[in-house]
Design a protein around this motif. Structure first.
Motif, PDB file in Angstrom:
ATOM      1  N   HIS B 158       0.487  -1.064   0.066  1.00 59.23           N
ATOM      2  CA  HIS B 158       0.146  -0.144  -0.312  1.00 59.23           C
ATOM      3  C   HIS B 158       0.592   1.042   0.167  1.00 59.23           C
ATOM      4  CE1 HIS B 158      -3.729  -2.380   0.868  1.00 59.23           C
ATOM      5  NE2 HIS B 158      -2.899  -3.233   1.236  1.00 59.23           N
ATOM      6  N   GLY B 162      -2.199   5.673  -2.115  1.00 59.21           N
ATOM      7  CA  GLY B 162      -3.718   5.060  -1.587  1.00 59.21           C
ATOM      8  C   GLY B 162      -4.019   4.073  -2.614  1.00 59.21           C
ATOM      9  N   ASN B 213      -2.946   8.667   7.863  1.00 62.14           N
ATOM     10  CA  ASN B 213      -4.535   8.975   6.900  1.00 62.14           C
ATOM     11  C   ASN B 213      -5.690   8.398   7.971  1.00 62.14           C
ATOM     12  OD1 ASN B 213      -3.863   6.466   7.194  1.00 62.14           O
ATOM     13  ND2 ASN B 213      -4.265   6.371   4.286  1.00 62.14           N
ATOM     14  N   GLU B 215      -6.266   5.217   8.807  1.00 59.23           N
ATOM     15  CA  GLU B 215      -6.021   4.031   8.944  1.00 59.23           C
ATOM     16  C   GLU B 215      -5.316   3.332  10.141  1.00 59.23           C
ATOM     17  OE1 GLU B 215      -5.638   1.473   4.995  1.00 59.23           O
ATOM     18  OE2 GLU B 215      -4.577   3.825   4.073  1.00 59.23           O
ATOM     19  N   THR B 216      -6.602   1.924  10.408  1.00 59.37           N
ATOM     20  CA  THR B 216      -5.942   1.762  11.036  1.00 59.37           C
ATOM     21  C   THR B 216      -6.099   0.138  11.189  1.00 59.37           C
ATOM     22  OG1 THR B 216      -8.152   0.542  12.020  1.00 59.37           O
ATOM     23  CG2 THR B 216      -7.539   2.812  13.049  1.00 59.37           C
TER      24      THR B 216
END
Lengths: 593, 232
Positions: B158, B162, B213, B215-216
């Motif tokens: 990733h 994005g 950002n 995201e987890t």
């Protein structure tokens, strides 16, 4: 100078027009002191041929004597006798002061003479004799000091006794002047210092250009130019000596002859220098032709014409050089223009020693041109040395490059365990190649036999390493041809690297053939033709890698055969071929040396 | 272990094989020598291997194109070369090790140990990951990676922008070549620590890592302490 000439001309003009009893002249010391008239020419004389001891006396009646104008053309007839007398009355307006005495100046009272002032012997030039044997020639010119007590105001008689047993066919009538002693001396010293200055310049040029020739470049042009300057040195010295120096007659005549000779030599050297400097075709014939023409001019005594002709020819050669883009042509033309211009100015008496100033101008131009060319050559020379050093460095680097050494060492490790006998052979081949490299590292050219031995050693190493049987065959090679070091070695190395990833055998063939303009070497190998693997797209890399080796070979060829070689590397039927052609007729000479 | 030796010098290749056998003994399942690039590529299409021992200079061809191709694949690559000056560049492309010629037993053994070691590469200098795409190879700057998610034998990379890319190497293999700023936080995740923000607790010693950002990513219990220690 010009003022003197003009004033003298005016005076004589005035005198001849007015028709005054000319053998009488008035000297005004004040006038002489005001620089306008530093001396007066004494041109009109009472003349009598023969010799009587009392003709010096003031009581002799000379009214019945002939009259002689020294500037007349027929004056020559009057002096072509073994003896004659000249008398003239000089009126001194005012007694000259003690510190500024009067003096007489004469030239060409040949070959011996005596000057009487009011009947007293003032000066003796040489020794008058009754016969040739008895007579000793005197100075060709002198400045004769008149003691102040003899030159008081009033009328004086100057009587000159001339005896010429040595050269009754003399062409140049005497010149006689009266003036201030100091001014006459100054005039002479001015000429002397000008001449010394010019001589100094020419000698410096001679020295420098000879040094160029001896120490730098044995180009005949430098020698010729140096000789040209030397001849100018001699010529200017002689011009001074014959125009101002106190030479005795036989020496004077020799000096005049030598000066005339130097005119011809100077012209010839000028043309010869330009011929060689501009590398004019058929150089030898030109030089011989010019020498022959000069000889003819010399015999016919055509000095001025010779000068004119040589300058014209020099212009012609320089223009030819300019149109053929030879270096220094423009400077030469500028120099010649200056030369001609100053010569004309000198001839018109506008510039003292103008002719020599002109030559100096030309010499400076040419020295600048030669100098700048030398700087260029030095630079090229240094660059060549640097290039050689770089090539030597490259050659040594080739032989210690890690890819070669480390792979060889690792192969050796394996052989030591796997096949000790082969390991021993391998070490021998390695040693052989190393020895070859170190021997030829500093050389610019080596015998092709040594090169082939190096190639064999390399092939033997690679045969072991690649498990491929490499062979080298030759055709038409004698063995003592000289070639730059490691060029075929490099090409073979390239061939192995790129051509034998799978084959079990490899064959190299080096052949030599003569061509019209030199020799052709062709190295063929039967390797695979490197087809770029599209999936990994190594084509460019491939080329540049092959290129580093080729670049070394090209640099070596350029070093040894500047701009006289070609190299082609291309695929051929069942292999790869590299062709080197050397277009050089001197190859065979080099081989011999 | 299945090994392929790509080396154009037969004796050198033979030596590498000899030493490999000596070191790995029964661990060595198969070892094959390929002397050309084409041969190696063909071989790799038909065989699965664990380790590539690659010479950077094959028949005069520059090995970096081969290298980019090799490091895009699942297996580890060890360079064996005489040109040590290429080592730095090779490491940037994500090789496991660089062994200079002539190869010694000890040095080759170290390289094999590095392969077996599960430790993260503390001083790796990999700068690029090579990705195979239908249109050819693409290089990804590792600095552009946010995190990597394992999916079977592949890894999903990733990126900051994005996007995501698939890589043939497993997380285990990638972990051993990526620089120290990348740490394994979970069986299926490697994260670039630079992008990590803080932990979020779910209670019962269950944690997520929150990225800048937002995201987890899941964090495994066993690694929590170690990661907490290293979080900036």
């Amino acid at each position: 100078m010009i003022k003197y000439v003009i004033s003298v001309l005016c005076l004589t003009l005035l005198l001849s027009l007015s028709g005054i009893a000319a053998q009488q002249i008035e000297v005004d010391v004040d006038e002489l002191q005001t620089a306008e008239k530093p001396f007066l020419w004494l041109n009109l004389w009472h003349y009598h041929k023969g010799d009587q001891p009392n003709w010096s006396s003031t009581v002799v009646d000379d009214t019945q004597w002939g009259s002689l104008n020294l500037e007349d053309k027929n004056a020559v007839d009057a002096i072509q006798h073994t003896g004659y007398w000249l008398r003239q009355y000089i009126t001194i307006g005012e007694s000259p002061p003690k510190h500024s005495p009067l003096a007489l100046y004469y030239t060409n009272l040949r070959s011996a003479s005596e000057l009487y002032w009011d009947g007293e012997l003032l000066y003796r030039s040489g020794k008058i004799g009754l016969t040739l044997q008895q007579e000793q020639p005197g100075n060709v010119r002198s400045i004769v000091h008149i003691p102040t007590h003899l030159a008081r105001a009033g009328e004086h008689l100057l009587a000159i006794r001339v005896s010429n047993h040595h050269d009754v066919t003399a062409q140049d009538p005497p010149s006689i002047a009266i003036g201030l002693y100091d001014d006459l001396l100054t005039h002479r010293y001015q000429a002397k210092s000008a001449a010394s200055f010019i001589v100094g310049i020419f000698l410096t040029a001679v020295l420098f250009i000879s040094l160029f020739f001896v120490g730098f470049n044995r180009k005949p042009a430098y020698l010729l130019f140096s000789l040209f300057c030397l001849v100018q040195t001699v010529k200017v010295s002689l011009v001074y000596l014959t125009s101002y120096g106190e030479l005795t007659f036989p020496v004077y005549d020799l000096a005049i002859a030598a000066m005339h000779l130097s005119v011809y030599l100077g012209g010839l050297l000028l043309v010869a220098f330009l011929l060689d400097n501009f590398a004019i075709p058929n150089l030898r014939y030109w030089v011989l032709g010019c020498a022959a023409v000069t000889l003819v001019f010399f015999l016919l005594q055509l000095r001025v014409l010779h000068i004119a002709l040589s300058i014209a020819l020099a212009f012609g050669l320089s223009i030819y050089a300019l149109t053929h883009k030879r270096k220094g042509a423009l400077l030469s033309i500028i120099g010649l223009i200056g030369y001609s211009l100053f010569s004309v100015l000198g001839n018109l008496k506008i510039i003292n020693f103008g002719y020599f100033v002109g030559i100096i101008f030309f010499v400076v131009c040419m020295a600048f041109s030669l100098g700048s060319r030398m700087v260029q050559q030095t630079r090229q020379h240094q660059e060549a040395i640097l290039r050689s050093a770089r090539l030597e460095n490259e050659l040594l680097k080739k032989h210690i490059q890690p890819h070669f050494i480390m792979n060889s060492l690792m192969s050796l490790q394996e052989l030591l365990e796997d096949n000790p006998q082969q390991a021993s052979d391998f070490i021998e081949a390695l040693a052989e190649e190393f020895r070859g490299f170190s021997q030829m590292a500093g050389e610019k050219r080596i015998a092709i036999g040594d090169e082939l031995a190096l190639c064999e050693a390399h092939l033997s190493i690679m045969s072991h390493r690649k498990r491929t049987k490499f062979t080298l065959e030759t055709e038409g090679i004698v063995g003592d041809e000289r070639i730059p070091p490691a060029i075929f070695h490099t090409l073979i190395e390239n061939g192995i690297t790129h051509g034998y990833s799978q084959q079990q055998q490899g064959r190299f063939l080096l052949s030599k053939t003569a061509t019209n303009s030199g020799v052709r070497y062709q190295l063929f190998n039967d390797g695979e033709i490197a087809v770029p693997v599209t999936s990994v797209s190594t084509a460019t890399q491939n080329e540049s890698d092959r290129g580093t080796g080729l670049k070394y070979v090209e640099s070596r060829l350029q070093e040894s055969y500047p701009d006289a070689w070609t190299l082609k590397s291309h695929a051929v039927d069942n292999g790869w071929s590299v062709t080197i052609e050397i277009h050089d007729n001197r190859v065979s000479e080099r081989k011999a040396s | 272990m299945r090994i392929i030796v790509v080396e154009d010098e037969p004796l050198v290749a033979q030596r590498i094989v000899r030493l490999s056998k000596q070191i790995l003994r029964s661990d060595l399942v198969s070892i094959s020598i390929q002397s050309t690039l084409e041969g190696a590529i063909n071989y790799l299409q038909e065989h699965c291997i664990d380790l590539l021992l690659l010479d950077l200079n094959l028949n005069g061809k520059d090995g970096f194109e081969v290298l980019k191709q090799a490091v895009a694949q699942a297996f580890h690559t060890v360079i064996i070369s005489a040109n040590t000056d290429k080592a730095v560049a090779a490491f940037e492309f994500g090789v496991l090790d660089f062994v200079s010629k002539p190869v010694t037993v000890k040095r080759l053994q170290t390289a094999f140990e590095r392969y077996h070691s599960s430790e993260t590469g503390a001083a790796r200098s990999t700068k690029y990951l090579s990705i195979r795409k239908p249109q050819g190879l693409t290089l990804i700057d590792v600095e552009d990676i946010r995190y990597i998610q394992g999916s079977g034998i592949y890894a999903e990379i990733h990126l900051q922008k994005g996007e995501s890319e698939l890589h043939d190497k497993s997380l285990n293999v990638l972990e051993s070549i990526l620089p120290a700023s990348f740490i394994r936080i979970h069986r299926s995740f490697i994260v670039n620590l630079r992008d990590a923000s803080h932990f979020r607790s779910h209670g019962g010693s269950k944690y997520d890592l929150v990225l800048h950002n937002a995201e987890t990513l899941p964090v495994s219990r066993t690694r929590y302490k170690y990661i907490k220690h290293r979080l900036p």
